[in-house]
Structure formats: C-alpha cells, structure tokens
Design a protein around this motif. Structure first.
Motif, PDB file in Angstrom:
ATOM      1  N   PHE A 107     -61.213  46.564 -90.555  1.00 47.46           N
ATOM      2  CA  PHE A 107     -59.869  46.861 -91.105  1.00 47.46           C
ATOM      3  C   PHE A 107     -60.880  48.585 -91.011  1.00 47.46           C
ATOM      4  O   PHE A 107     -60.130  49.920 -90.851  1.00 47.46           O
ATOM      5  N   ASP A 108     -61.754  48.725 -91.324  1.00 41.78           N
ATOM      6  CA  ASP A 108     -62.545  50.106 -92.101  1.00 41.78           C
ATOM      7  C   ASP A 108     -63.548  51.100 -91.195  1.00 41.78           C
ATOM      8  O   ASP A 108     -63.421  51.977 -90.683  1.00 41.78           O
ATOM      9  N   ALA A 109     -63.457  49.781 -89.745  1.00 40.58           N
ATOM     10  CA  ALA A 109     -64.092  50.264 -89.231  1.00 40.58           C
ATOM     11  C   ALA A 109     -62.910  50.836 -87.547  1.00 40.58           C
ATOM     12  O   ALA A 109     -62.595  51.983 -87.864  1.00 40.58           O
ATOM     13  N   LEU A 110     -61.985  50.568 -87.636  1.00 38.53           N
ATOM     14  CA  LEU A 110     -60.839  50.755 -86.375  1.00 38.53           C
ATOM     15  C   LEU A 110     -60.010  51.979 -87.383  1.00 38.53           C
ATOM     16  O   LEU A 110     -59.399  52.499 -87.309  1.00 38.53           O
ATOM     17  N   ALA A 131     -52.561  47.522 -92.918  1.00 39.08           N
ATOM     18  CA  ALA A 131     -52.176  48.619 -91.774  1.00 39.08           C
ATOM     19  C   ALA A 131     -51.473  49.704 -91.635  1.00 39.08           C
ATOM     20  O   ALA A 131     -51.983  50.479 -92.746  1.00 39.08           O
ATOM     21  N   PHE A 132     -52.427  50.167 -90.549  1.00 36.59           N
ATOM     22  CA  PHE A 132     -52.779  51.820 -90.495  1.00 36.59           C
ATOM     23  C   PHE A 132     -52.401  51.872 -88.683  1.00 36.59           C
ATOM     24  O   PHE A 132     -51.987  50.857 -88.343  1.00 36.59           O
ATOM     25  N   THR A 133     -52.715  53.357 -88.715  1.00 38.43           N
ATOM     26  CA  THR A 133     -52.634  53.966 -87.486  1.00 38.43           C
ATOM     27  C   THR A 133     -53.627  54.282 -87.091  1.00 38.43           C
ATOM     28  O   THR A 133     -54.345  55.359 -88.260  1.00 38.43           O
ATOM     29  N   ASP A 134     -54.594  53.933 -86.158  1.00 36.09           N
ATOM     30  CA  ASP A 134     -55.445  54.378 -85.962  1.00 36.09           C
ATOM     31  C   ASP A 134     -56.023  55.722 -85.005  1.00 36.09           C
ATOM     32  O   ASP A 134     -54.554  56.564 -84.702  1.00 36.09           O
ATOM     33  N   GLN A 135     -56.818  56.261 -85.057  1.00 31.89           N
ATOM     34  CA  GLN A 135     -57.010  58.162 -84.798  1.00 31.89           C
ATOM     35  C   GLN A 135     -56.537  58.863 -83.440  1.00 31.89           C
ATOM     36  O   GLN A 135     -56.327  59.245 -83.362  1.00 31.89           O
ATOM     37  N   LYS A 139     -50.485  51.375 -83.494  1.00 32.61           N
ATOM     38  CA  LYS A 139     -50.639  50.917 -84.608  1.00 32.61           C
ATOM     39  C   LYS A 139     -51.533  49.641 -84.340  1.00 32.61           C
ATOM     40  O   LYS A 139     -51.248  48.782 -84.027  1.00 32.61           O
ATOM     41  N   TRP A 140     -52.485  49.368 -85.984  1.00 31.62           N
ATOM     42  CA  TRP A 140     -52.914  47.612 -86.049  1.00 31.62           C
ATOM     43  C   TRP A 140     -52.519  47.149 -87.513  1.00 31.62           C
ATOM     44  O   TRP A 140     -52.196  48.048 -88.314  1.00 31.62           O
ATOM     45  N   MET A 141     -52.539  46.158 -87.497  1.00 28.54           N
ATOM     46  CA  MET A 141     -52.581  44.959 -88.990  1.00 28.54           C
ATOM     47  C   MET A 141     -53.472  44.020 -88.586  1.00 28.54           C
ATOM     48  O   MET A 141     -53.605  44.092 -87.425  1.00 28.54           O
TER      49      MET A 141
END
Length: 149
Positions: A107-110, A131-135, A139-141
């Motif tokens: 989570f932290d790295a991605l 959940a987040f959107t990477d750089q 979109k990731w969960m």
C-alpha cells in the motif's frame, strides 16, 4: 498474493454480474448489499440504495475472481472521485492474514506520489483494506483478510 479485477458500476452491478455468471458459470462467493453495513452517523440510505451491491465476487477460475460494487453520488462526493465509465476499474491485491506487513508495504509503496482514496485500516468486514490511485493514474485496492478476532 492474488491480483484480481475490481469493477465499479453505477447501480447495475447485480444485472452485470448475473450476465457474467451466465457467460463464465459458477456461483457468487460473496454478495453484500449496502443495507448490510453497520449503521453510521450521517449516512442515510434510501431503501433502493440499501439494495445496491456493496461487494460481489464471482470466481472465474482457480486463479481469478471478478469483483465489483455499485457506487453512488454520496460515495463519489466522499472520495472526491466522479464515476466515469472506462475508469471504473481497480486492480485488487488480496492477501491472507499472515501477510499484514506485506499489505502495508505494498500500500505504502504503490500509493507513493498518488492519491489515497481510503487509508489502509481495519474494516467491519474483517479485513485490512485501503484504496488509492497511483502516480500513473492506475486505481488499486489492497485487501488483507484478517483472522476472526
């Protein structure tokens, strides 16, 4: 670790997944509706919204599970992410309870340099989830199922 596809729909998840089940076969592993959530202050759902799909999963084969949920205006406003057909897809990383440290690391790295939609935290469904959107706009969960506590 397992990587799966997670789709968002705007109210027609159940119809879509009944179609996918007719194509791929099999049975749903999980079907959770918004009405199944514990009551939270400030969240008021109509009877129709309570019947919408919060989470559904359909095994495609021994390696892949197709998952989805309905999103609504309240969700989009809360996450500051409008629903857009074509960008309603996540890559879902699924880990078991022994991999909590790996879940946090991934989570932290991605998410570094990206935008966090929901911080990685324990949920009412018994998982460590975020959940987040990477750089790069993907979109990731991250979902790490916890043992019953």
């Amino acid at each position: 670790m397992q990587l799966n596809h997670y789709l968002n729909f705007q109210g027609n998840t159940e119809v879509a997944f009944n179609f996918y089940r007719s194509v791929f076969g099999g049975e749903f592993l999980n079907v959770m509706r918004y009405g199944d959530m514990p009551a939270e202050e400030g969240i008021s759902l109509s009877d129709a919204e309570q019947q919408k799909i919060m989470h559904i999963s359909l095994p495609i084969n021994e390696f892949t599970v197709l998952m989805a949920s309905d999103v609504n205006e309240q969700f989009c406003a809360q996450t500051n992410q409008p629903f857009t057909v074509g960008s309603n897809h996540y890559i879902s990383i699924n880990l078991d309870s022994s991999e909590q440290a790996e879940a946090k690391r991934l989570f932290d790295a991605l998410s570094k340099g990206g935008s966090i939609e929901m911080p990685l935290e324990k949920t009412f469904w018994g998982a460590l989830y975020g959940a987040f959107t990477d750089q790069f706009g993907i979109k990731w969960m991250v979902n790490c199922q916890l043992e019953n506590e």
